[in-house]
Scaffold this active site. Structure first.
Site, mmCIF file in Angstrom:
data_model
loop_
_atom_site.group_PDB
_atom_site.id
_atom_site.type_symbol
_atom_site.label_atom_id
_atom_site.label_comp_id
_atom_site.label_asym_id
_atom_site.label_seq_id
_atom_site.Cartn_x
_atom_site.Cartn_y
_atom_site.Cartn_z
ATOM 1 N N LYS A 187 114.503 -3.133 34.132
ATOM 2 C CA LYS A 187 114.825 -3.761 35.420
ATOM 3 C C LYS A 187 113.971 -5.017 35.597
ATOM 4 O O LYS A 187 112.767 -4.926 35.825
ATOM 5 C CB LYS A 187 114.550 -2.828 36.604
ATOM 6 N N GLU A 262 100.210 -1.974 34.541
ATOM 7 C CA GLU A 262 99.414 -3.196 34.383
ATOM 8 C C GLU A 262 99.491 -3.901 35.722
ATOM 9 O O GLU A 262 100.524 -4.457 36.092
ATOM 10 C CB GLU A 262 99.977 -4.047 33.237
ATOM 11 N N CYS A 296 98.159 -12.191 36.513
ATOM 12 C CA CYS A 296 97.267 -11.090 36.871
ATOM 13 C C CYS A 296 95.875 -11.293 36.288
ATOM 14 O O CYS A 296 94.886 -10.836 36.855
ATOM 15 C CB CYS A 296 97.852 -9.765 36.390
ATOM 16 N N GLU A 393 93.495 -10.322 45.647
ATOM 17 C CA GLU A 393 94.275 -11.120 44.704
ATOM 18 C C GLU A 393 95.191 -12.070 45.464
ATOM 19 O O GLU A 393 96.083 -11.643 46.194
ATOM 20 C CB GLU A 393 95.101 -10.218 43.787
#
Length: 493
Positions: A187, A262, A296, A393
């Site tokens: 997906k 992750e 990331c 973040e």
């Protein structure tokens, strides 16, 4: 010409790829995507739901439970996976154009980073298809025994990938899963579906048997959640935010699915006073401004020794001020837009938060008044580890710079580790003794000394809230296997 072909592909009527065939999505349910460089309509894809997912899982299950994919020898499986990597290289210009249309990243970056790394994942993992060996183990029970272990495919894998590097991250999941003998239901993010759909076409051309790879487009709340809960899926491999990762863990808990995650990062970059600053400074800048900071593993927290702090920050700020920000297909562009208006508002909001917390803007910080979702590359100084901009973040081109003293390496490491994340870290120093001591103490899955980057042979993943498991390397392939122990008596029966 390649841009024109990519736009033609984006604008055509898209379908779902299930069991080696292209099928229609649910009537009346579609998703619209936009070009981040302009904000204009780009494509429309089906919004798959539970019915389409059931069909995909049936096809994937058949592929691994007696279908043609499960009957291939490891050597034949290797050839198909390698061929898919070859096709990605052959169509690299086209794939890069599609990726840049979807994400807004400069075409040069898509071509020479994303696509080539994606193809490398297939080429590297192809070799493991013939090398997933177990061990012969000496046991201490009375009598004579032959004991050994084998790695078996975990089964049907749900691969859920984000929008920041869609082709590369999809490849980092699909390639090792196929090498292990699994089948995949992929997906892509709803914002960036195009290269996943093209990957499905290339997999058919490569000779990948029906059901080994299935591609469904849809939303996270509907399709993504259904994939995690589906009883026919054995493992979920997800890359995305830590918040969504937590949600997936809770959803998968009832069925004890295998889960690899992750997730987010707030990676520290440590620059000691003896570092080669002429080399370090531009790479520190690239580490946060590449992909518009939407990575990331972006080096978003700078810890520079006080003796060189001003020089490093001024160098990064000068680099940022000279970056040419523009549309993906302009040859002059060095940094593209953010992915969406939502992300633009988020990043701009964090800049405002930083200012309210007492940080100073050394460069950038402004939203650019033009079509698309553009913000200036930004350096904040005067930040402290307790500030939100230094803890959370941002996922944008915003560097938080902090001065540290080099008297005690443990103090520097403590500052760098003062985060819930632990994905990556970088260290710049000529003193390899210090480099090793710092690397040993950092709570991060990847530590880069004086540079470095991605390689399909090197395991990638994080400590703490940066995730579970590893991608790439042998460990990344083994994430898609179950380990079975077999014990056979050699005595009389």
């Amino acid at each position: 010409m390649m841009l024109e072909e990519a736009r033609t592909f984006a604008g055509r009527e898209h379908r779902l790829y299930l069991g080696g065939r292209w099928v229609d999505g649910p009537e009346g349910k579609t998703l619209e995507t936009h070009d981040p460089s302009t904000g204009l309509h780009l494509s429309k894809v089906p919004a798959a739901g539970s019915s389409e997912l059931d069909s995909a899982v049936r096809a994937a299950r058949q592929a691994v439970d007696g279908g043609e994919w499960s009957r291939l020898t490891p050597a034949d499986r290797q050839k198909v996976i390698w061929r898919l990597g070859d096709l990605m290289v052959e169509h690299a210009d086209e794939l890069a154009a599609l990726e840049s249309l979807d994400t807004g990243k400069p075409l040069r970056d898509s071509r020479f980073f994303d696509v080539l790394n994606a193809a490398s994942s297939f080429h590297y993992c192809a070799g493991w298809a013939t090398k997933l060996n177990g061990e012969t183990i000496g046991v201490s029970r009375p009598g004579e025994w032959h004991a050994y272990t084998v790695h078996e495919p975990v089964g049907v894998v749900a691969a859920i990938v984000p929008w920041n590097a869609p082709l590369m991250i999809a490849s980092a999941k699909v390639a090792p899963a196929l090498a292990a003998g699994c089948s995949v239901v992929l997906k892509p993010a709803e914002e960036t579906p195009l290269t996943a759909l093209r990957l499905a076409e290339l997999s058919l051309e490569a000779g990948l048997p029906a059901g080994a790879l299935n591609v469904l487009t849809g939303t996270g709340p509907e399709l993504g959640d259904a994939m995690v809960r589906h009883p026919g899926i054995d493992k979920v491999a997800f890359t995305g935010s830590t918040e969504v990762g937590r949600h997936i863990v809770r959803q998968a808990a009832d069925s004890f699915k295998r889960v690899s995650l992750e997730l987010g990062g707030k990676s520290p970059v440590i620059v000691l006073s003896d570092a080669d600053l002429d080399r370090a400074t531009p790479l520190v800048a690239q580490g946060i401004f590449a992909n518009t900071g939407q990575a990331c593993n972006a080096g978003s927290r700078l810890f520079a020794e006080s003796a060189v702090f001003d020089r490093v920050v001024e160098g990064v700020a000068e680099y940022a001020a000279q970056l040419r920000v523009g549309q993906a297909f302009s040859e002059e562009t060095q940094m593209g837009p953010l992915i969406s208006q939502v992300q633009l508002d988020r990043v701009a909001g964090y800049v405002d938060i930083g200012l309210s917390e007492g940080a100073d803007i050394r460069v950038g910080g402004k939203v650019l008044e033009r079509d698309g979702y553009f913000i200036e590359p930004t350096v904040l100084s005067g930040t402290r580890t307790e500030m939100r901009v230094a803890r959370e973040e941002i996922f944008g081109p915003v560097l938080c710079a902090m001065s540290v003293t080099g008297d005690d390496l443990d103090d520097i490491v403590a500052e760098a580790n003062a985060t819930n994340y632990g994905l990556g870290a970088s260290v710049w120093t000529r003193d390899l003794g210090k480099a090793h001591r710092i690397a040993r103490r950092l709570k991060a899955g990847t530590v880069r000394i004086n540079g470095g980057g991605l390689d399909p042979a090197l395991p990638f993943g994080g400590y703490k809230e940066s995730g579970w498991g590893r991608e790439s390397g042998l460990q990344g392939v083994q994430e898609y296997t179950e380990l079975k122990s077999v014990m056979i008596s050699l005595g009389e029966v």
